[in-house]
Design an enzyme around this catalytic site. Sequence first.
Site, PDB file in Angstrom:
ATOM      1  N   ASN A  88     -17.633 -52.334  32.312  1.00 22.27           N
ATOM      2  CA  ASN A  88     -19.059 -52.550  32.073  1.00 22.27           C
ATOM      3  C   ASN A  88     -19.802 -52.132  33.333  1.00 22.27           C
ATOM      4  O   ASN A  88     -19.499 -52.613  34.424  1.00 22.27           O
ATOM      5  CB  ASN A  88     -19.326 -54.027  31.768  1.00 22.27           C
ATOM      6  CG  ASN A  88     -18.702 -54.463  30.464  1.00 22.27           C
ATOM      7  OD1 ASN A  88     -18.714 -53.721  29.487  1.00 22.27           O
ATOM      8  ND2 ASN A  88     -18.133 -55.659  30.437  1.00 22.27           N
ATOM      9  N   GLY A  94     -23.810 -55.221  30.415  1.00 20.12           N
ATOM     10  CA  GLY A  94     -23.481 -56.627  30.649  1.00 20.12           C
ATOM     11  C   GLY A  94     -22.655 -56.877  31.889  1.00 20.12           C
ATOM     12  O   GLY A  94     -21.989 -57.913  31.993  1.00 20.12           O
ATOM     13  N   SER A  96     -21.587 -58.370  35.114  1.00 15.86           N
ATOM     14  CA  SER A  96     -22.029 -59.620  35.745  1.00 15.86           C
ATOM     15  C   SER A  96     -21.437 -59.833  37.133  1.00 15.86           C
ATOM     16  O   SER A  96     -21.904 -60.692  37.867  1.00 15.86           O
ATOM     17  CB  SER A  96     -21.677 -60.812  34.846  1.00 15.86           C
ATOM     18  OG  SER A  96     -20.285 -60.916  34.687  1.00 15.86           O
ATOM     19  N   HIS A 101     -14.339 -53.744  38.291  1.00 17.56           N
ATOM     20  CA  HIS A 101     -13.171 -54.335  37.643  1.00 17.56           C
ATOM     21  C   HIS A 101     -12.938 -53.651  36.306  1.00 17.56           C
ATOM     22  O   HIS A 101     -13.885 -53.379  35.572  1.00 17.56           O
ATOM     23  CB  HIS A 101     -13.343 -55.852  37.455  1.00 17.56           C
ATOM     24  CG  HIS A 101     -14.676 -56.241  36.895  1.00 17.56           C
ATOM     25  ND1 HIS A 101     -15.827 -56.265  37.649  1.00 17.56           N
ATOM     26  CD2 HIS A 101     -15.055 -56.603  35.645  1.00 17.56           C
ATOM     27  CE1 HIS A 101     -16.855 -56.638  36.891  1.00 17.56           C
ATOM     28  NE2 HIS A 101     -16.405 -56.838  35.668  1.00 17.56           N
ATOM     29  N   HIS A 103     -11.486 -54.256  32.737  1.00 17.41           N
ATOM     30  CA  HIS A 103     -10.990 -55.261  31.789  1.00 17.41           C
ATOM     31  C   HIS A 103      -9.815 -54.649  31.038  1.00 17.41           C
ATOM     32  O   HIS A 103      -9.899 -53.514  30.558  1.00 17.41           O
ATOM     33  CB  HIS A 103     -12.067 -55.614  30.756  1.00 17.41           C
ATOM     34  CG  HIS A 103     -13.288 -56.276  31.303  1.00 17.41           C
ATOM     35  ND1 HIS A 103     -13.481 -57.636  31.248  1.00 17.41           N
ATOM     36  CD2 HIS A 103     -14.390 -55.766  31.901  1.00 17.41           C
ATOM     37  CE1 HIS A 103     -14.659 -57.936  31.781  1.00 17.41           C
ATOM     38  NE2 HIS A 103     -15.238 -56.818  32.181  1.00 17.41           N
TER      39      HIS A 103
HETATM   40  P1  AMP Z   1     -18.374 -58.132  33.636  1.00 17.96           P
HETATM   41  O1  AMP Z   1     -19.296 -58.870  32.727  1.00 17.96           O
HETATM   42  O2  AMP Z   1     -17.884 -56.828  33.074  1.00 17.96           O
HETATM   43  O3  AMP Z   1     -18.975 -57.966  35.028  1.00 17.96           O
HETATM   44  O4  AMP Z   1     -17.073 -59.018  33.770  1.00 17.96           O
HETATM   45  C1  AMP Z   1     -16.923 -60.031  34.698  1.00 17.96           C
HETATM   46  C2  AMP Z   1     -15.753 -60.842  34.222  1.00 17.96           C
HETATM   47  O5  AMP Z   1     -15.292 -61.628  35.294  1.00 17.96           O
HETATM   48  C3  AMP Z   1     -16.077 -61.808  33.083  1.00 17.96           C
HETATM   49  O6  AMP Z   1     -15.248 -61.511  31.975  1.00 17.96           O
HETATM   50  C4  AMP Z   1     -15.803 -63.192  33.677  1.00 17.96           C
HETATM   51  O7  AMP Z   1     -15.229 -64.064  32.741  1.00 17.96           O
HETATM   52  C5  AMP Z   1     -14.835 -62.851  34.798  1.00 17.96           C
HETATM   53  N1  AMP Z   1     -14.831 -63.764  35.929  1.00 17.96           N
HETATM   54  C6  AMP Z   1     -15.884 -64.174  36.670  1.00 17.96           C
HETATM   55  N2  AMP Z   1     -15.483 -64.966  37.669  1.00 17.96           N
HETATM   56  C7  AMP Z   1     -14.140 -65.065  37.570  1.00 17.96           C
HETATM   57  C8  AMP Z   1     -13.118 -65.754  38.307  1.00 17.96           C
HETATM   58  N3  AMP Z   1     -13.414 -66.495  39.373  1.00 17.96           N
HETATM   59  N4  AMP Z   1     -11.833 -65.622  37.902  1.00 17.96           N
HETATM   60  C9  AMP Z   1     -11.521 -64.861  36.830  1.00 17.96           C
HETATM   61  N5  AMP Z   1     -12.423 -64.187  36.104  1.00 17.96           N
HETATM   62  C10 AMP Z   1     -13.720 -64.295  36.458  1.00 17.96           C
END
Ligand code: AMP
Length: 115
Positions: A88, A94, A96, A101, A103
């Site tokens: 993303n 989306g 965040s 990263h 997925h």
């Molecule tokens: P995105 O919305 O593509 O930026 O994905 C961020 C992802 O990070 C989301 O799926 C969250 O559930 C995951 N996330 C955020 N903080 C943590 C954490 N401390 N440990 C594991 N996953 C996390």
Amino acid sequence: MADPDCPFCKIFAREIPAQEVTRTQNVLVFRDLNPQAPTHLLAIPQRHVADLGEFVRSADAAEVGALFTAASHAGREASVSGYRIVVNEGPDAGQSVAHLHLHVLAGRSLRWPPG
Ligand code: AMP
Ligand code: ZN
């Protein structure tokens, strides 16, 4: 290199806990806190880069390869008959967490197109 305010830099540095799946010198694969599939992993580079665009502008082929190799291996390990890799980038997608990263989603039939 690490951003002191970045949660994923902190996870890489083991300053906050995560369920690690694999770790090399430059890449960590760990479980997403809020899984969207039976297996939902995140593959991150050690180097703090905000998104895929910044990564491809600044990474060499070995660094890009290491990240995608780790994600692909993790997906294959987790999957019975396939997996999906998602990045993303930016608000419309989306994103965040501003540390690149990948997925890795597996363990159920994944609809297309995604939401
Ligand atoms: P995105 O919305 O593509 O930026 O994905 C961020 C992802 O990070 C989301 O799926 C969250 O559930 C995951 N996330 C955020 N903080 C943590 C954490 N401390 N440990 C594991 N996953 C996390
Ligand atoms: Zn970071």
